[in-house]
Scaffold this motif. Structure first.
Motif, PDB file in Angstrom:
ATOM      1  N   ASP A   1      27.982 -29.493 -32.184  1.00 51.38           N
ATOM      2  CA  ASP A   1      28.334 -30.719 -32.139  1.00 51.38           C
ATOM      3  C   ASP A   1      27.140 -31.378 -32.909  1.00 51.38           C
ATOM      4  OD1 ASP A   1      29.114 -33.587 -32.445  1.00 51.38           O
ATOM      5  OD2 ASP A   1      28.642 -33.947 -30.237  1.00 51.38           O
ATOM      6  N   LEU A   2      26.591 -31.317 -34.315  1.00 51.03           N
ATOM      7  CA  LEU A   2      25.763 -31.556 -34.911  1.00 51.03           C
ATOM      8  C   LEU A   2      25.010 -32.838 -34.519  1.00 51.03           C
ATOM      9  CD1 LEU A   2      26.380 -30.231 -38.594  1.00 51.03           C
ATOM     10  CD2 LEU A   2      25.401 -28.926 -36.902  1.00 51.03           C
ATOM     11  N   ASP A   3      23.581 -32.591 -34.506  1.00 53.39           N
ATOM     12  CA  ASP A   3      22.683 -33.792 -34.205  1.00 53.39           C
ATOM     13  C   ASP A   3      22.793 -34.720 -35.449  1.00 53.39           C
ATOM     14  OD1 ASP A   3      20.871 -32.768 -35.729  1.00 53.39           O
ATOM     15  OD2 ASP A   3      19.871 -31.774 -34.230  1.00 53.39           O
ATOM     16  N   GLU A   4      22.124 -35.956 -35.097  1.00 48.64           N
ATOM     17  CA  GLU A   4      22.243 -36.958 -36.179  1.00 48.64           C
ATOM     18  C   GLU A   4      21.619 -36.413 -37.379  1.00 48.64           C
ATOM     19  OE1 GLU A   4      23.675 -39.661 -35.025  1.00 48.64           O
ATOM     20  OE2 GLU A   4      23.789 -40.350 -37.302  1.00 48.64           O
ATOM     21  N   PHE A   5      20.521 -35.694 -37.545  1.00 53.93           N
ATOM     22  CA  PHE A   5      19.586 -35.188 -38.739  1.00 53.93           C
ATOM     23  C   PHE A   5      20.727 -34.248 -39.625  1.00 53.93           C
ATOM     24  CE2 PHE A   5      17.035 -32.905 -41.338  1.00 53.93           C
ATOM     25  CZ  PHE A   5      16.173 -34.184 -41.928  1.00 53.93           C
ATOM     26  N   SER A   6      20.933 -33.322 -38.249  1.00 53.07           N
ATOM     27  CA  SER A   6      21.649 -31.974 -39.143  1.00 53.07           C
ATOM     28  C   SER A   6      23.155 -32.344 -39.705  1.00 53.07           C
ATOM     29  CB  SER A   6      21.947 -31.263 -37.790  1.00 53.07           C
ATOM     30  OG  SER A   6      20.883 -30.495 -37.348  1.00 53.07           O
ATOM     31  N   ARG A   7      23.634 -33.544 -39.159  1.00 51.21           N
ATOM     32  CA  ARG A   7      25.012 -33.753 -40.071  1.00 51.21           C
ATOM     33  C   ARG A   7      24.599 -34.574 -41.219  1.00 51.21           C
ATOM     34  NH1 ARG A   7      28.445 -37.310 -35.804  1.00 51.21           N
ATOM     35  NH2 ARG A   7      27.666 -35.522 -34.333  1.00 51.21           N
ATOM     36  N   THR A   8      23.464 -34.773 -41.360  1.00 53.83           N
ATOM     37  CA  THR A   8      23.151 -35.671 -42.627  1.00 53.83           C
ATOM     38  C   THR A   8      23.244 -35.050 -44.130  1.00 53.83           C
ATOM     39  OG1 THR A   8      21.943 -37.264 -41.294  1.00 53.83           O
ATOM     40  CG2 THR A   8      21.620 -37.506 -43.609  1.00 53.83           C
ATOM     41  N   PHE A   9      23.295 -33.804 -43.960  1.00 47.26           N
ATOM     42  CA  PHE A   9      23.383 -32.817 -44.982  1.00 47.26           C
ATOM     43  C   PHE A   9      24.810 -32.816 -45.631  1.00 47.26           C
ATOM     44  CE2 PHE A   9      19.994 -31.001 -42.395  1.00 47.26           C
ATOM     45  CZ  PHE A   9      19.061 -30.768 -43.509  1.00 47.26           C
ATOM     46  N   ASN A  10      24.837 -33.181 -46.972  1.00 44.83           N
ATOM     47  CA  ASN A  10      26.277 -33.287 -47.444  1.00 44.83           C
ATOM     48  C   ASN A  10      26.386 -31.728 -48.158  1.00 44.83           C
ATOM     49  OD1 ASN A  10      26.723 -36.270 -47.486  1.00 44.83           O
ATOM     50  ND2 ASN A  10      25.055 -36.427 -48.726  1.00 44.83           N
ATOM     51  N   HIS A  11      28.003 -31.784 -48.439  1.00 46.79           N
ATOM     52  CA  HIS A  11      28.479 -30.751 -48.908  1.00 46.79           C
ATOM     53  C   HIS A  11      28.312 -30.707 -50.435  1.00 46.79           C
ATOM     54  CE1 HIS A  11      31.453 -27.847 -50.509  1.00 46.79           C
ATOM     55  NE2 HIS A  11      31.771 -28.796 -51.426  1.00 46.79           N
ATOM     56  N   SER A  12      28.249 -29.452 -51.038  1.00 51.25           N
ATOM     57  CA  SER A  12      28.127 -29.524 -52.711  1.00 51.25           C
ATOM     58  C   SER A  12      28.962 -27.900 -52.906  1.00 51.25           C
ATOM     59  CB  SER A  12      26.908 -29.566 -53.402  1.00 51.25           C
ATOM     60  OG  SER A  12      26.998 -29.188 -54.707  1.00 51.25           O
ATOM     61  N   CYS A  13      29.730 -28.176 -54.031  1.00 51.50           N
ATOM     62  CA  CYS A  13      30.346 -27.054 -54.434  1.00 51.50           C
ATOM     63  C   CYS A  13      29.404 -26.154 -55.235  1.00 51.50           C
ATOM     64  CB  CYS A  13      31.824 -27.375 -55.411  1.00 51.50           C
ATOM     65  SG  CYS A  13      32.843 -28.275 -54.499  1.00 51.50           S
ATOM     66  N   ASP A  14      28.302 -26.621 -55.453  1.00 51.65           N
ATOM     67  CA  ASP A  14      27.203 -25.909 -56.229  1.00 51.65           C
ATOM     68  C   ASP A  14      25.797 -26.281 -55.469  1.00 51.65           C
ATOM     69  OD1 ASP A  14      25.532 -24.581 -57.905  1.00 51.65           O
ATOM     70  OD2 ASP A  14      25.316 -26.342 -59.464  1.00 51.65           O
ATOM     71  N   PRO A  15      25.830 -25.535 -54.033  1.00 52.64           N
ATOM     72  CA  PRO A  15      24.936 -26.075 -53.067  1.00 52.64           C
ATOM     73  C   PRO A  15      23.437 -25.446 -53.300  1.00 52.64           C
ATOM     74  CG  PRO A  15      26.134 -24.190 -52.338  1.00 52.64           C
ATOM     75  CD  PRO A  15      26.733 -24.521 -53.611  1.00 52.64           C
TER      76      PRO A  15
END
Ligand SMILES: [Zn+2]
Length: 191
Positions: A70-84
């Motif tokens: 259950d990701l902490d607040e900071f860790s869940r802020t990273f977004n997805h990219s199809c070109d990461p």
């Protein structure tokens, strides 16, 4: 988890989808960017939390065949990219897939962290190779999955699963199908 001596990162608004995490200094290829962390839970806990509206289905990170964070607040802020710009290796270690310039957003490919399942999410990442709709790891185009493999950008548990898939002996675990069946569908979720 040791997040000291990590490169400086900052949270900022993105133009596309709320907040994101950005490099506050240049980060060289291969360097650890962050270790995603949070409370451990199993698939059934996850479903209970999502159904109780305590959790968004897209937030937890899978780290084992039956285990999630259950990701902490900071860790869940990273977004997805199809070109990461980063990949995830070991359990949840985020590292630079290429040289990253100060000011660039730090993203990873959510699909590469998701074991075969029925999960779907609409993508608005805007990269040239955007897949439009995200699914599990098997929805990642072959060439791109090979690129992640070559760069060690797959979690330990995922490598084991892919080995099983390639050998034709992977099945979605029964407990997970049962858990998915219990999942409340929301309007935000892709049909
Ligand atoms: Zn995309």
């Amino acid at each position: 988890m040791n997040n000291r001596k990590r490169p400086k990162l900052e949270i900022r608004e993105t133009r596309k989808y709320g907040k994101g995490v950005f490099a506050a200094e240049d980060i060289e290829k291969g360097r650890i960017v962050w270790v995603l962390d949070g409370e451990r839970m199993d698939a059934l806990d996850l479903v209970e939390r999502v159904n109780g509206d305590a959790e968004n289905i897209n937030d937890p990170l899978q780290i084992g065949k039956r285990t999630y964070i259950d990701l902490d607040e900071f860790s869940r802020t990273f977004n997805h990219s199809c070109d990461p710009s980063t990949g995830i290796r070991k359990t949840s270690e985020m590292f630079a897939l290429r040289d990253i310039k100060k000011g660039e957003e730090l993203t990873f490919d959510y699909s590469a962290t998701i074991a075969p399942t029925e999960w779907k999410m609409r993508c608005k990442c805007g990269s040239r190779n955007c897949r439009g709709i995200l699914g599990d790891v098997l929805s990642v185009p072959r060439e791109q999955l090979d690129y992640y493999k070559r760069h060690g950008a797959l979690q330990k548990y995922m490598k084991a699963i892919l080995t099983d898939v390639e050998a034709g002996r992977y099945e979605i675990p029964k407990y997970e199908l049962a858990a998915l069946a219990k999942l409340k569908r929301t309007s935000e979720e892709f049909p």
